[in-house]
Design a protein around this motif. Sequence first.
Motif, short mmCIF file in Angstrom:
data_model
loop_
_atom_site.label_atom_id
_atom_site.label_comp_id
_atom_site.label_asym_id
_atom_site.label_seq_id
_atom_site.Cartn_x
_atom_site.Cartn_y
_atom_site.Cartn_z
N LYS A 1 5.15 8.07 3.93
CA LYS A 1 4.12 9.06 4.23
C LYS A 1 4.54 10.45 3.75
CE LYS A 1 2.15 6.68 8.23
NZ LYS A 1 1.93 6.69 9.70
N SER A 2 5.86 10.67 3.68
CA SER A 2 6.37 11.97 3.23
C SER A 2 6.53 12.03 1.72
CB SER A 2 7.73 12.23 3.87
OG SER A 2 8.67 11.24 3.46
N TYR A 3 6.38 10.87 1.06
CA TYR A 3 6.56 10.78 -0.40
C TYR A 3 7.99 11.18 -0.79
CZ TYR A 3 4.27 10.32 -4.99
OH TYR A 3 3.88 9.89 -6.23
N TYR A 4 8.94 10.92 0.09
CA TYR A 4 10.32 11.33 -0.16
C TYR A 4 11.28 10.34 0.48
CZ TYR A 4 14.52 14.22 -0.34
OH TYR A 4 15.78 14.70 -0.59
N VAL A 5 12.38 10.03 -0.24
CA VAL A 5 13.40 9.09 0.24
C VAL A 5 14.76 9.77 0.20
CG1 VAL A 5 14.67 6.99 -0.36
CG2 VAL A 5 12.18 6.98 -0.38
N LEU A 6 15.54 9.60 1.27
CA LEU A 6 16.90 10.12 1.33
C LEU A 6 17.79 9.03 1.92
CD1 LEU A 6 18.78 12.60 0.96
CD2 LEU A 6 18.27 13.21 3.34
N ASN A 7 18.84 8.67 1.19
CA ASN A 7 19.75 7.61 1.62
C ASN A 7 19.00 6.31 1.92
OD1 ASN A 7 21.96 9.39 1.43
ND2 ASN A 7 21.57 10.15 3.52
N ASP B 1 1.47 19.60 1.43
CA ASP B 1 0.91 18.58 2.33
C ASP B 1 0.59 17.33 1.52
OD1 ASP B 1 -0.22 17.09 4.26
OD2 ASP B 1 -1.82 18.49 4.78
N VAL B 2 1.63 16.51 1.27
CA VAL B 2 1.43 15.33 0.44
C VAL B 2 0.50 14.31 1.08
CG1 VAL B 2 3.63 15.56 -0.76
CG2 VAL B 2 3.54 14.26 1.35
N SER B 3 0.35 14.39 2.42
CA SER B 3 -0.56 13.45 3.09
C SER B 3 -1.98 13.61 2.60
CB SER B 3 -0.50 13.66 4.61
OG SER B 3 -0.97 14.96 4.95
N LYS B 4 -2.31 14.80 2.05
CA LYS B 4 -3.66 15.03 1.56
C LYS B 4 -4.02 14.10 0.42
CE LYS B 4 -4.03 19.93 2.82
NZ LYS B 4 -4.07 21.31 2.31
N PHE B 5 -3.04 13.81 -0.44
CA PHE B 5 -3.38 12.92 -1.55
C PHE B 5 -2.91 11.48 -1.31
CE2 PHE B 5 0.74 14.66 -3.06
CZ PHE B 5 1.41 13.52 -3.41
N LEU B 6 -1.93 11.28 -0.40
CA LEU B 6 -1.50 9.90 -0.14
C LEU B 6 -2.60 9.07 0.49
CD1 LEU B 6 2.18 10.38 1.08
CD2 LEU B 6 1.39 9.18 -0.95
N SER B 7 -3.47 9.71 1.28
CA SER B 7 -4.58 8.96 1.88
C SER B 7 -5.52 8.43 0.81
CB SER B 7 -5.35 9.84 2.86
OG SER B 7 -5.90 10.97 2.18
N TYR B 8 -5.63 9.16 -0.33
CA TYR B 8 -6.46 8.69 -1.44
C TYR B 8 -5.73 7.64 -2.26
CZ TYR B 8 -10.09 12.14 -0.71
OH TYR B 8 -11.12 12.84 -0.17
N LEU B 9 -4.40 7.80 -2.40
CA LEU B 9 -3.64 6.86 -3.22
C LEU B 9 -3.74 5.44 -2.68
CD1 LEU B 9 -0.38 8.89 -3.96
CD2 LEU B 9 -2.30 8.49 -5.49
N SER B 10 -3.87 5.29 -1.37
CA SER B 10 -3.90 3.96 -0.77
C SER B 10 -5.31 3.46 -0.45
CB SER B 10 -3.07 3.95 0.52
OG SER B 10 -3.58 4.88 1.45
N SER B 11 -6.34 4.25 -0.79
CA SER B 11 -7.71 3.87 -0.44
C SER B 11 -8.20 2.67 -1.25
CB SER B 11 -8.66 5.05 -0.64
OG SER B 11 -8.80 5.32 -2.03
N ASP B 12 -9.19 1.98 -0.71
CA ASP B 12 -9.75 0.80 -1.38
C ASP B 12 -10.37 1.16 -2.72
OD1 ASP B 12 -8.97 -0.81 0.69
OD2 ASP B 12 -10.88 -0.73 1.74
N LEU C 1 0.84 -1.19 0.00
CA LEU C 1 0.00 0.00 0.00
C LEU C 1 0.88 1.24 0.00
CD1 LEU C 1 -2.93 -0.66 2.50
CD2 LEU C 1 -3.14 -0.07 0.09
N MET C 2 0.44 2.28 -0.70
CA MET C 2 1.21 3.51 -0.80
C MET C 2 1.11 4.34 0.47
SD MET C 2 0.20 4.56 -4.70
CE MET C 2 1.52 5.74 -4.89
N GLY C 3 2.15 5.13 0.75
CA GLY C 3 2.12 6.11 1.84
C GLY C 3 1.92 5.54 3.22
N GLN C 4 2.55 4.40 3.54
CA GLN C 4 2.36 3.76 4.83
C GLN C 4 3.56 3.87 5.76
OE1 GLN C 4 -0.82 2.21 5.49
NE2 GLN C 4 -1.14 3.41 3.62
N LEU C 5 4.75 4.18 5.24
CA LEU C 5 5.98 4.13 6.04
C LEU C 5 6.31 5.47 6.68
CD1 LEU C 5 8.25 1.99 3.66
CD2 LEU C 5 6.79 1.20 5.55
N ASP C 6 6.68 5.44 7.97
CA ASP C 6 7.07 6.66 8.70
C ASP C 6 8.49 7.06 8.33
OD1 ASP C 6 4.68 6.93 10.23
OD2 ASP C 6 5.34 5.26 11.49
N ASN C 7 8.86 8.30 8.66
CA ASN C 7 10.23 8.75 8.45
C ASN C 7 11.21 7.87 9.21
OD1 ASN C 7 9.42 10.89 6.83
ND2 ASN C 7 9.28 12.33 8.54
#
Length: 350
Positions: A169-175, A226-237, A152-158
Amino acid sequence: MKSSFVTLLMGALVARMMECPLYRCGGSVGESAVCAVWTSEGMNMSTCNERDLACRLPSGMEQEGLCVKKTSLPSVLPGEYCENLAQCLHGGKCTNNKCEGKKINESCKIDEECDVEMYCGGGKCKHANDTDCGGDVKCVSNKLCYEGKCHLMGQLDNGADSEVPGLCKSYYVLNKKCAPGPRLTHSRECPKDGKCKYSDGSVQLCLCGKTPTGKKFCPPGKGEIDVSKFLSYLSSDKRQKCHIRGNPLCRGGENIKNSELDYLHAYTAYIEVTEPGATFETTECTRNSFFTRYYEAQVEIENFKGNRGVVPFLIGCGVFLVVLALVLIFIRVVLMRKKPEMLEDEQLIS
């Protein structure tokens, strides 16, 4: 001397190639009229003079764009809302206001031809998977393939391990870890060196905007949206009922309009991430042609906010009128009770 002249000429040509195309806007035209044409400097555009018209942009340098009915633009994938057959891409059918694509095992060339929860593999439409993926096997719409599994998209914490931004959840990866999204360290104006600088130390080249002056700009950092606004929709049923190549904020064929403020905010946030030029010094022509749905959503958000202010006002007026009516009824009852007493007093006096 000849060599230096050639060098200057080549330098001028390179500089011209690095310039941004100009998107000039002027005038208003009606249905079937030319609304966009390419020139040596960019695109000359006009607005379409009716709300139900849109500029069908030219697909090639030698072609012209025409104002057409919005409902005649082929732009809808299987599983998404439609009003007529002409809107469905790749020969899809519009049934009960939803585009339908090819079914299982029907021949295909690209994913977009197949129906929802399907993809094109080996020349045939196949069912997308919900658990395993890799190679020719693809995940359903609300999941991403990572290390052979559908997640599922947008599930992992920093701080969580990930190489796929869409899983965070941040839609961003570093290292190789989920991290807070970066922010610009300056305005969105392109610096003189043509490089945009971000709070995580990353650098990105300036992008061309769709402006009449050929201006370049810096895209916003994901930490500014606020990427969380659309990530909640990306992972919806409901996303699972959308096409795997479709709008990430599709709602399973529902025609979402003013009714959902959170959806509208989610949509605009998504566009700001994926189409960073949508908000940078655009004209009416480019807004109505390249970023139509984004600006329609902005208008709907303002209307929704306005309606939210009007509704409490109307409720307050209604409550006031009810209270006033009750007070008048009470006064009338009191007067009716006192009327016999007043008559008795008059008789005694006479």
